[in-house]
Design a protein around this motif. Structure first.
Motif, PDB file in Angstrom:
ATOM      1  N   ALA A  74       6.429  10.662  -0.764  1.00 11.51           N
ATOM      2  CA  ALA A  74       6.908   9.848   0.352  1.00 11.51           C
ATOM      3  C   ALA A  74       5.724   9.483   1.232  1.00 11.51           C
ATOM      4  CB  ALA A  74       8.008  10.523   1.162  1.00 11.51           C
ATOM      5  N   GLY A  75       4.931   8.538   0.762  1.00 14.80           N
ATOM      6  CA  GLY A  75       3.752   8.109   1.492  1.00 14.80           C
ATOM      7  C   GLY A  75       4.021   6.869   2.318  1.00 14.80           C
ATOM      8  N   VAL A  76       3.198   6.668   3.353  1.00 15.73           N
ATOM      9  CA  VAL A  76       3.321   5.487   4.205  1.00 15.73           C
ATOM     10  C   VAL A  76       1.930   5.052   4.648  1.00 15.73           C
ATOM     11  CG1 VAL A  76       3.692   6.912   6.273  1.00 15.73           C
ATOM     12  CG2 VAL A  76       4.383   4.513   6.271  1.00 15.73           C
ATOM     13  N   VAL A  77       1.714   3.731   4.662  1.00 16.54           N
ATOM     14  CA  VAL A  77       0.442   3.153   5.086  1.00 16.54           C
ATOM     15  C   VAL A  77       0.720   2.048   6.094  1.00 16.54           C
ATOM     16  CG1 VAL A  77      -1.477   1.694   4.349  1.00 16.54           C
ATOM     17  CG2 VAL A  77      -0.839   3.686   2.991  1.00 16.54           C
ATOM     18  N   CYS A  78      -0.010   2.067   7.211  1.00 18.69           N
ATOM     19  CA  CYS A  78       0.034   0.973   8.187  1.00 18.69           C
ATOM     20  C   CYS A  78      -1.252   0.170   8.050  1.00 18.69           C
ATOM     21  CB  CYS A  78       0.161   1.515   9.608  1.00 18.69           C
ATOM     22  SG  CYS A  78       1.787   2.170   9.972  1.00 18.69           S
ATOM     23  N   TRP A  79      -1.120  -1.128   7.775  1.00 21.27           N
ATOM     24  CA  TRP A  79      -2.291  -1.966   7.532  1.00 21.27           C
ATOM     25  C   TRP A  79      -1.929  -3.415   7.781  1.00 21.27           C
ATOM     26  CZ3 TRP A  79      -2.984  -3.667   1.843  1.00 21.27           C
ATOM     27  CH2 TRP A  79      -1.744  -3.736   1.203  1.00 21.27           C
ATOM     28  N   ASP A  80      -2.902  -4.203   8.122  1.00 23.80           N
ATOM     29  CA  ASP A  80      -2.688  -5.630   8.359  1.00 23.80           C
ATOM     30  C   ASP A  80      -3.082  -6.366   7.076  1.00 23.80           C
ATOM     31  OD1 ASP A  80      -2.366  -8.154   9.372  1.00 23.80           O
ATOM     32  OD2 ASP A  80      -4.022  -8.033  10.811  1.00 23.80           O
ATOM     33  N   MET A 137       3.047   9.118  -4.976  1.00 23.47           N
ATOM     34  CA  MET A 137       2.758  10.184  -4.024  1.00 23.47           C
ATOM     35  C   MET A 137       2.267   9.607  -2.696  1.00 23.47           C
ATOM     36  SD  MET A 137       3.347  13.298  -5.217  1.00 23.47           S
ATOM     37  CE  MET A 137       4.825  12.785  -6.072  1.00 23.47           C
ATOM     38  N   SER A 138       1.165   8.856  -2.746  1.00 30.67           N
ATOM     39  CA  SER A 138       0.606   8.304  -1.507  1.00 30.67           C
ATOM     40  C   SER A 138      -0.163   7.036  -1.833  1.00 30.67           C
ATOM     41  CB  SER A 138      -0.300   9.328  -0.805  1.00 30.67           C
ATOM     42  OG  SER A 138      -1.450   9.596  -1.582  1.00 30.67           O
ATOM     43  N   ALA A 139      -0.861   6.486  -0.826  1.00 33.34           N
ATOM     44  CA  ALA A 139      -1.626   5.265  -1.016  1.00 33.34           C
ATOM     45  C   ALA A 139      -2.820   5.276  -0.082  1.00 33.34           C
ATOM     46  CB  ALA A 139      -0.761   4.025  -0.763  1.00 33.34           C
ATOM     47  N   ARG A 441       7.119  13.664   5.434  1.00 32.09           N
ATOM     48  CA  ARG A 441       5.929  13.758   4.583  1.00 32.09           C
ATOM     49  C   ARG A 441       4.854  12.853   5.192  1.00 32.09           C
ATOM     50  NH1 ARG A 441       7.853  17.758   3.489  1.00 32.09           N
ATOM     51  NH2 ARG A 441       8.564  18.551   1.464  1.00 32.09           N
ATOM     52  N   GLY A 442       4.731  11.612   4.733  1.00 32.45           N
ATOM     53  CA  GLY A 442       3.723  10.739   5.295  1.00 32.45           C
ATOM     54  C   GLY A 442       4.035  10.357   6.732  1.00 32.45           C
ATOM     55  N   ILE A 443       3.028  10.441   7.607  1.00 36.80           N
ATOM     56  CA  ILE A 443       3.155  10.024   9.005  1.00 36.80           C
ATOM     57  C   ILE A 443       1.991   9.097   9.321  1.00 36.80           C
ATOM     58  CG2 ILE A 443       3.066  10.781  11.412  1.00 36.80           C
ATOM     59  CD1 ILE A 443       4.429  13.344  10.585  1.00 36.80           C
ATOM     60  N   ALA A 444       2.291   7.964   9.936  1.00 29.82           N
ATOM     61  CA  ALA A 444       1.250   7.011  10.301  1.00 29.82           C
ATOM     62  C   ALA A 444       1.576   6.421  11.664  1.00 29.82           C
ATOM     63  CB  ALA A 444       1.145   5.898   9.256  1.00 29.82           C
ATOM     64  N   LEU A 516      -1.836  13.866   5.477  1.00 31.93           N
ATOM     65  CA  LEU A 516      -1.075  14.185   4.279  1.00 31.93           C
ATOM     66  C   LEU A 516      -0.121  13.046   3.941  1.00 31.93           C
ATOM     67  CD1 LEU A 516      -0.360  16.366   2.141  1.00 31.93           C
ATOM     68  CD2 LEU A 516       1.424  17.127   3.705  1.00 31.93           C
ATOM     69  N   PHE A 517      -0.409  12.273   2.868  1.00 30.96           N
ATOM     70  CA  PHE A 517       0.443  11.187   2.375  1.00 30.96           C
ATOM     71  C   PHE A 517       0.602  10.043   3.375  1.00 30.96           C
ATOM     72  CE2 PHE A 517       2.645  14.760  -0.135  1.00 30.96           C
ATOM     73  CZ  PHE A 517       1.649  14.735  -1.100  1.00 30.96           C
ATOM     74  N   GLY A 518      -0.319   9.916   4.323  1.00 35.69           N
ATOM     75  CA  GLY A 518      -0.223   8.833   5.295  1.00 35.69           C
ATOM     76  C   GLY A 518      -1.586   8.262   5.632  1.00 35.69           C
ATOM     77  N   GLN A 519      -1.630   6.969   5.944  1.00 34.38           N
ATOM     78  CA  GLN A 519      -2.833   6.342   6.487  1.00 34.38           C
ATOM     79  C   GLN A 519      -2.406   5.406   7.601  1.00 34.38           C
ATOM     80  OE1 GLN A 519      -5.648   4.693   3.705  1.00 34.38           O
ATOM     81  NE2 GLN A 519      -6.744   3.548   5.262  1.00 34.38           N
TER      82      GLN A 519
END
Length: 563
Positions: A74-80, A137-139, A441-444, A516-519
């Motif tokens: 459960a990954g999460v990414v914040c990006w433009d 898993m993540s990114a 799991r992932g926090i961003a 962990l699993f976040g960016q």
């Protein structure tokens, strides 16, 4: 010239004034942080998931009453991704396992949501070409070809994926052409893009949780213990060293893990450390070079010090403890208070541990125990210039309460306020959504709605994602900075930024904000508290260029390009 008579009161008042000044100096020296202890701000976050348009829910294989093979992920990414100035969100999903029965019509995929700039999102997964059916898993996000557009790497159980940003809202998979196809029998977790050799191109580090023998399939690897499934340490798997890929500059990568010294070996077995969850970039000794902290689900973390010649040296854990090092962002970590008001702050020193009872050898009120098996993030939620901790508190084992009373799989998240010399749990209102339990799991974090403060995204294992809007009181000053490298990496990775205000110098290093699993977003946010102006901004670029910007206006987003 004659003077008038001296008032008799002066002889009495003068000593009193001097005494008052002396006492004030002594008092301020003895109690420098007293004011910071007076009021702990309330963590005011609203759950705006529904109105934001986010409808993502993570699939972990537990549908139809089945036992999930893993509770990681459960990954999460914040990006433009489209460079419109508004942070977008990418969620990493799981997938049905080869031996599972799934409900009719169930086709879980990863999801990309585009931000309209006000915090409302539209699902653009299919048009972007990112509707992956993958046991993800993540990114990790990074501009590996230096064209100014962020690219995407997704880790998984089995084959990982690299996607090139086509600069038109679409992505093209480049895994095979780039030479990043991994062994189908490897389970990868965290990853990060960094310039490891100083050639201004981003290289890639990939963590591997475990691998399984080629002669057996994945299902058998989970069951080989014969005593039921263990989510923390499945016995049918063996360890795997992290992969380090050097960017050749022609769109291809080559594996250099052994040559650069990033072989994390268990001293007892002589084998690679297993169950690696994440790798965190940091400057552990304040020398301006990027070091690496590898986080493991069991056992101590491992810190590798950058030698400045494209190689790394493992730092002994006890030596690192003597340095008074600082923060970890994975399970059960000890995070010290972070004085982020000067260039020599403790923020550049990190330490974490994943073992029970982790923390300093001697109890220290300046340390915060994050008793969690899920994600966490450090960011300035109240814009006072110091980083606070947002802890997800999700556990790794679904039945943890059977052997540890009171520790449930799902837990409410927590926010810890940084006093400057200690931590305090930020109070929450009775109706706060942060009182609701979740399997984080992932926090961003990112400024989703463009108001200057930082909002939070939480990816749950086997549950719906959550978007928490920061409802910080208006009027707090801030400054947000984006970096564009010309001689340094395009995204400014490794640059040191100092914001000089009348009261302080706030320092940040531009590094991928991974946990962990976040960016989290790459934009640097500087909370200015009550300072109404900035004297100057100083940027020390990885190329060695020193740049100054005089008297920038505040409450704005500023783009600084390397000269």
């Amino acid at each position: 010239m004659s003077r008038g008579p001296v008032s008799p009161l002066l002889a009495v008042l003068a000593p009193l004034v001097v005494a008052a000044i002396v006492l004030a100096v002594i008092f301020s020296w003895a109690f420098p942080n007293l004011a910071s202890h007076e009021v702990v701000p309330t963590a005011r976050f609203s759950d705006v998931t529904a109105e934001s348009g986010i409808q993502f829910s993570h699939y972990n294989g537990s549908e139809l009453g089945q036992e999930p093979p893993t509770t990681l992920g459960a990954g999460v990414v914040c990006w433009d991704y489209n460079r419109d100035g508004a942070p977008d969100i990418f969620f990493v999903n799981g997938a049905p396992w080869p031996w599972q029965e799934v409900a009719p019509g169930v086709r879980p995929t990863c999801s990309l949501y585009r931000n309209d700039g006000s915090g409302h999102f539209t699902d653009v997964t299919a048009e972007a070409g990112l509707n992956l059916e993958i046991a993800g898993m993540s990114a990790a996000v990074g501009d590996y070809d230096n064209d100014g557009w962020p690219d995407l790497f997704v880790t998984a159980v089995g084959r990982n994926r690299l996607f090139h940003n086509d600069r038109n809202g679409h992505f093209t998979e480049m895994t095979e052409p780039a030479g990043l196809s991994t062994d189908e029998h490897v389970w990868s977790t965290g990853a990060v893009w960094l310039d490891l050799d100083g050639d201004q191109r981003l290289d890639l580090i990939v963590c591997h949780y475990v691998r399984w023998p080629r002669e057996i399939d994945l299902e058998l690897a989970f069951k080989i213990a014969g005593v039921g499934r263990s989510y923390g340490a499945p016995a049918g798997f063996v360890s795997a060293a992290p992969s380090v890929y050097r960017n050749r500059g022609d769109g291809r990568f080559e594996e250099i893990g052994a040559a650069c010294g990033l072989r994390d070996v268990d001293p007892l077995s002589g084998l690679p450390r297993s169950q690696t969850l994440a790798v965190l970039p940091l400057d552990a000794n304040g020398d301006g070079k990027i070091d690496l902290l590898f986080i493991h689900q069991t056992g101590e973390d491992t810190l590798f010090i950058n030698q400045g010649d494209s190689t790394f040296r493992e730092s002994a854990p006890r030596a690192e403890r003597r340095e008074g090092a600082a923060a970890g962002l994975a399970a059960l970590s000890a995070v010290p208070s972070l004085r982020l008001t000067g260039p020599g702050d403790a923020y550049v020193r990190w330490r974490s541990s994943l073992t029970t009872g982790a923390g300093p050898e001697t109890p220290n009120p300046g340390y915060l125990q994050l008793n969690l098996k899920g994600g966490a993030a450090l960011f300035d939620f109240d814009l006072d210039g110091r980083l606070e901790a947002f802890a997800g508190n999700g556990r790794a084992e679904p039945d943890v309460n059977r052997f540890d009373a009171g520790r449930l799989f799902a837990q409410p998240p927590a926010v810890y306020w940084n006093r400057g010399d200690s931590w305090a749990a930020a109070p929450r209102a009775e109706d706060s959504p942060l009182r609701n339990a979740m399997v984080a799991r992932g926090i961003a974090y990112a400024d989703l709605d463009g108001d200057g403060d930082l909002d939070v995204m939480v990816a749950q294992n086997g549950g719906p994602a959550r978007v928490f809007r920061n409802d910080l009181r208006p009027g707090t000053a801030w400054l947000r900075i984006d970096l564009v490298g010309t001689k340094s990496p395009r995204d400014g990775t490794g640059a040191r930024v100092e914001v000089h205000t009348p009261r302080a110098v706030i320092t940040r290093m531009a590094l991928p904000a991974v946990s962990l699993f976040g960016q989290s977003e790459s934009t640097l946010t500087f909370g200015l508290a009550e300072d109404a102006r900035v004297r100057k901004i100083t940027v020390l670029w990885p190329s060695g260029v020193r740049q100054e910007i005089a008297s920038p206006s505040i409450n704005r987003r500023l783009v600084i390009t390397e000269p």
